[in-house]
Motif scaffolding. Sequence first.
Motif, PDB file in Angstrom:
ATOM      1  N   ARG A 183       0.826  -1.203   0.000  1.00  0.00           N
ATOM      2  CA  ARG A 183       0.000   0.000   0.000  1.00  0.00           C
ATOM      3  C   ARG A 183       0.860   1.252   0.000  1.00  0.00           C
ATOM      4  O   ARG A 183       0.476   2.282  -0.571  1.00  0.00           O
ATOM      5  N   ALA A 184       2.040   1.152   0.661  1.00  0.00           N
ATOM      6  CA  ALA A 184       2.945   2.314   0.648  1.00  0.00           C
ATOM      7  C   ALA A 184       3.483   2.566  -0.751  1.00  0.00           C
ATOM      8  O   ALA A 184       3.647   3.726  -1.173  1.00  0.00           O
ATOM      9  N   LYS A 185       3.755   1.494  -1.507  1.00  0.00           N
ATOM     10  CA  LYS A 185       4.237   1.658  -2.872  1.00  0.00           C
ATOM     11  C   LYS A 185       3.187   2.310  -3.760  1.00  0.00           C
ATOM     12  O   LYS A 185       3.514   3.053  -4.698  1.00  0.00           O
ATOM     13  N   MET A 186       1.924   2.045  -3.433  1.00  0.00           N
ATOM     14  CA  MET A 186       0.834   2.638  -4.221  1.00  0.00           C
ATOM     15  C   MET A 186       0.468   4.018  -3.717  1.00  0.00           C
ATOM     16  O   MET A 186      -0.417   4.670  -4.257  1.00  0.00           O
ATOM     17  N   GLY A 187       1.127   4.447  -2.589  1.00  0.00           N
ATOM     18  CA  GLY A 187       0.841   5.771  -2.049  1.00  0.00           C
ATOM     19  C   GLY A 187      -0.377   5.829  -1.179  1.00  0.00           C
ATOM     20  O   GLY A 187      -0.807   6.920  -0.801  1.00  0.00           O
ATOM     21  N   VAL A 188      -0.928   4.640  -0.836  1.00  0.00           N
ATOM     22  CA  VAL A 188      -2.120   4.624   0.009  1.00  0.00           C
ATOM     23  C   VAL A 188      -1.746   4.687   1.471  1.00  0.00           C
ATOM     24  O   VAL A 188      -2.399   5.370   2.265  1.00  0.00           O
ATOM     25  N   ALA A 189      -0.664   3.958   1.870  1.00  0.00           N
ATOM     26  CA  ALA A 189      -0.204   3.945   3.254  1.00  0.00           C
ATOM     27  C   ALA A 189       0.975   4.890   3.402  1.00  0.00           C
ATOM     28  O   ALA A 189       1.791   5.039   2.486  1.00  0.00           O
ATOM     29  N   SER A 190       1.069   5.506   4.558  1.00  0.00           N
ATOM     30  CA  SER A 190       2.149   6.448   4.838  1.00  0.00           C
ATOM     31  C   SER A 190       3.392   5.713   5.327  1.00  0.00           C
ATOM     32  O   SER A 190       3.339   4.538   5.707  1.00  0.00           O
ATOM     33  N   ASP A 191       4.486   6.456   5.342  1.00  0.00           N
ATOM     34  CA  ASP A 191       5.722   5.875   5.860  1.00  0.00           C
ATOM     35  C   ASP A 191       5.580   5.580   7.360  1.00  0.00           C
ATOM     36  O   ASP A 191       6.172   4.628   7.869  1.00  0.00           O
ATOM     37  N   LEU A 192       4.775   6.384   8.076  1.00  0.00           N
ATOM     38  CA  LEU A 192       4.531   6.128   9.496  1.00  0.00           C
ATOM     39  C   LEU A 192       3.839   4.783   9.676  1.00  0.00           C
ATOM     40  O   LEU A 192       4.188   4.007  10.565  1.00  0.00           O
ATOM     41  N   ASP A 193       2.836   4.497   8.812  1.00  0.00           N
ATOM     42  CA  ASP A 193       2.159   3.210   8.890  1.00  0.00           C
ATOM     43  C   ASP A 193       3.149   2.063   8.663  1.00  0.00           C
ATOM     44  O   ASP A 193       3.094   1.029   9.350  1.00  0.00           O
ATOM     45  N   LEU A 194       4.045   2.269   7.708  1.00  0.00           N
ATOM     46  CA  LEU A 194       5.018   1.233   7.384  1.00  0.00           C
ATOM     47  C   LEU A 194       5.945   0.959   8.570  1.00  0.00           C
ATOM     48  O   LEU A 194       6.202  -0.200   8.928  1.00  0.00           O
ATOM     49  N   GLN A 195       6.427   2.017   9.204  1.00  0.00           N
ATOM     50  CA  GLN A 195       7.363   1.842  10.317  1.00  0.00           C
ATOM     51  C   GLN A 195       6.658   1.256  11.542  1.00  0.00           C
ATOM     52  O   GLN A 195       7.248   0.474  12.287  1.00  0.00           O
ATOM     53  N   GLN A 196       5.411   1.604  11.757  1.00  0.00           N
ATOM     54  CA  GLN A 196       4.669   1.021  12.875  1.00  0.00           C
ATOM     55  C   GLN A 196       4.426  -0.466  12.657  1.00  0.00           C
ATOM     56  O   GLN A 196       4.521  -1.272  13.583  1.00  0.00           O
ATOM     57  N   ALA A 197       4.123  -0.857  11.431  1.00  0.00           N
ATOM     58  CA  ALA A 197       3.952  -2.272  11.111  1.00  0.00           C
ATOM     59  C   ALA A 197       5.259  -3.028  11.284  1.00  0.00           C
ATOM     60  O   ALA A 197       5.289  -4.159  11.792  1.00  0.00           O
ATOM     61  N   ARG A 198       6.358  -2.374  10.874  1.00  0.00           N
ATOM     62  CA  ARG A 198       7.664  -3.015  11.027  1.00  0.00           C
ATOM     63  C   ARG A 198       8.018  -3.170  12.516  1.00  0.00           C
ATOM     64  O   ARG A 198       8.617  -4.161  12.919  1.00  0.00           O
ATOM     65  N   THR A 199       7.661  -2.188  13.334  1.00  0.00           N
ATOM     66  CA  THR A 199       7.938  -2.255  14.776  1.00  0.00           C
ATOM     67  C   THR A 199       7.257  -3.469  15.405  1.00  0.00           C
ATOM     68  O   THR A 199       7.863  -4.218  16.189  1.00  0.00           O
ATOM     69  N   SER A 200       5.985  -3.673  15.101  1.00  0.00           N
ATOM     70  CA  SER A 200       5.265  -4.821  15.651  1.00  0.00           C
ATOM     71  C   SER A 200       5.847  -6.133  15.147  1.00  0.00           C
ATOM     72  O   SER A 200       5.958  -7.118  15.902  1.00  0.00           O
ATOM     73  N   PHE A 201       6.243  -6.169  13.894  1.00  0.00           N
ATOM     74  CA  PHE A 201       6.831  -7.370  13.310  1.00  0.00           C
ATOM     75  C   PHE A 201       8.135  -7.742  14.029  1.00  0.00           C
ATOM     76  O   PHE A 201       8.364  -8.897  14.396  1.00  0.00           O
ATOM     77  N   GLU A 202       9.001  -6.747  14.225  1.00  0.00           N
ATOM     78  CA  GLU A 202      10.286  -7.001  14.870  1.00  0.00           C
ATOM     79  C   GLU A 202      10.108  -7.378  16.352  1.00  0.00           C
ATOM     80  O   GLU A 202      10.880  -8.166  16.894  1.00  0.00           O
ATOM     81  N   GLN A 203       9.105  -6.790  16.989  1.00  0.00           N
ATOM     82  CA  GLN A 203       8.833  -7.148  18.381  1.00  0.00           C
ATOM     83  C   GLN A 203       8.455  -8.621  18.496  1.00  0.00           C
ATOM     84  O   GLN A 203       8.930  -9.333  19.381  1.00  0.00           O
ATOM     85  N   ALA A 204       7.609  -9.083  17.588  1.00  0.00           N
ATOM     86  CA  ALA A 204       7.227 -10.495  17.605  1.00  0.00           C
ATOM     87  C   ALA A 204       8.430 -11.385  17.311  1.00  0.00           C
ATOM     88  O   ALA A 204       8.579 -12.460  17.919  1.00  0.00           O
ATOM     89  N   ARG A 205       9.306 -10.952  16.413  1.00  0.00           N
ATOM     90  CA  ARG A 205      10.505 -11.734  16.106  1.00  0.00           C
ATOM     91  C   ARG A 205      11.428 -11.825  17.319  1.00  0.00           C
ATOM     92  O   ARG A 205      12.021 -12.877  17.599  1.00  0.00           O
ATOM     93  N   ALA A 206      11.566 -10.701  18.043  1.00  0.00           N
ATOM     94  CA  ALA A 206      12.380 -10.705  19.259  1.00  0.00           C
ATOM     95  C   ALA A 206      11.762 -11.615  20.328  1.00  0.00           C
ATOM     96  O   ALA A 206      12.486 -12.321  21.060  1.00  0.00           O
ATOM     97  N   ASP A 207      10.427 -11.611  20.418  1.00  0.00           N
ATOM     98  CA  ASP A 207       9.757 -12.479  21.390  1.00  0.00           C
ATOM     99  C   ASP A 207      10.003 -13.949  21.077  1.00  0.00           C
ATOM    100  O   ASP A 207      10.166 -14.766  21.989  1.00  0.00           O
ATOM    101  N   ILE A 208      10.044 -14.286  19.804  1.00  0.00           N
ATOM    102  CA  ILE A 208      10.313 -15.673  19.417  1.00  0.00           C
ATOM    103  C   ILE A 208      11.695 -16.091  19.881  1.00  0.00           C
ATOM    104  O   ILE A 208      11.887 -17.187  20.437  1.00  0.00           O
TER     105      ILE A 208
END
Length: 481
Positions: free
Chosen positions: A225-250
């Motif tokens: 969605r960010a590539k299409m300009g629908v999602a903002s860079d803030l949305d992208l970084q927040q999604a990445r934050t949650s992803f990395e948190q789950a990876r660290a928890d694993i």
Amino acid sequence: MIKHSKTLALLAPGLLLAGCNMAPHYVRPDLPVAPSVSSGIGQGADTQAQASDAAPMAWKDYFTDARLRAVIGLSLENNRDLRVAVAHIAQARARYKVQGADLFPTISAGASGDIAQVPSGLSGLTGGSGGSAGGPANSTRYNLYRGQLGVSAWEIDLFGRVRNLTQAAQEEYFASIDNRAAAQVSLVSEVANAWLQLAADREQLAIARDTHAAFAQTLEITQDRAKMGVASDLDLQQARTSFEQARADIARLTTTVAQDRNALDLLVGTPVGDAMLPEGLDTTEATIGQLPGGLASSVLLKRPDVSSAEHDLRSANANIGAARAAFFPQISLTAAVGTMSMGFANLFRDGSLNWSASPSATLPIFDMGKNINNLRYAKATRDAMVATYEKAIQTAFRETADALARRETIGTQLDAQQKREGAAHSALTIAQARYKEGVDPFLTTLDSERTYYAARQDLVSVRLERQTNAVELFRALGGGV
């Protein structure tokens, strides 16, 4: 025959052991707690009825999961701390037997021979006469042979010193048996908690992996969605934050699960097979479902640690008797009966019988205060043991009351947590649908995912607490063999 009767008459007073006991009469201290132990939360009038039937339950009946029972059984065979406790029982029993042996005379057999040659001029001093064949003409040779059974320095326990020392050692032996039982109850509880902790952490790891996969999908969608300009860079970084948190928890939980496995192996004393390990916390309980809500405080006297403390108190009480007896005469007997002959061939013929008896009595007159201070020490030790015994009961009371209090409320907490987890899942489903329709921003969906993740983790924690509370109640009540 008359001489034999005299010998038996000399031994008879000691064999009868008809002396007095200087130890104080033992009276169990009153319970230093309330008559009944309960949670203190919403107890009904039937508490005493429940309490009257309560009794420690064997661990095989208390724990219902077959895998857990197998692990506990394995630990009872291999745990090194329990082996040490068993060895301590053997030590205490041996000490008791050694001390108890002093109540009876130690009979020993001996044989000796005296062969001497003295100048004839000294033969009158020794009572000898005549020369010995093969010796010088001006000398006399003596051959004297003896065989005897004897008792050496046997204390005739008229004032109970030895008996009280024996009783003290016996109580220490009984205390070691209770200490072993307490060690077993503690081991069973620790193994059960370690097994349940492994189950909970494995389930937490599975949740982390599921959440990681969900966050990975969310991150991929957000990137598109960010590539299409629908999602903002803030949305992208927040999604990445949650992803990395789950990876660290694993990564963290993977380590925790491995450490849980190592801890369980150490407790059991041998590697535990995979077939006996849980994949996660099952929906069914690992213990029986019906547990008491209130107990009579007297039930706590069955706890092995409390029983051990009482045996220590009894031992200290007996030591006071031994210390008091030290103020009275210590009577002992040394005696022997046997045969004596100038020739070995005549050693067992008529007329060769000989015996001796040496009774003695020792009364302390001045010992620089040794006996009085030994008595003071024994009394102070008894007072300390009383306080230790009462503290053991108070500790048992508090631990049981705490476990019952948590048992009373954990069901409500678990029900609330389950409903919270269900509500969080529903909220996530709604948020995802509204985000796809463009009604809500991405942050709402991301927050819902995080809330659902936390709710699932908290639910596992509460379920674990419910299970470990049942284990704690088993331990607090003293368990069962």
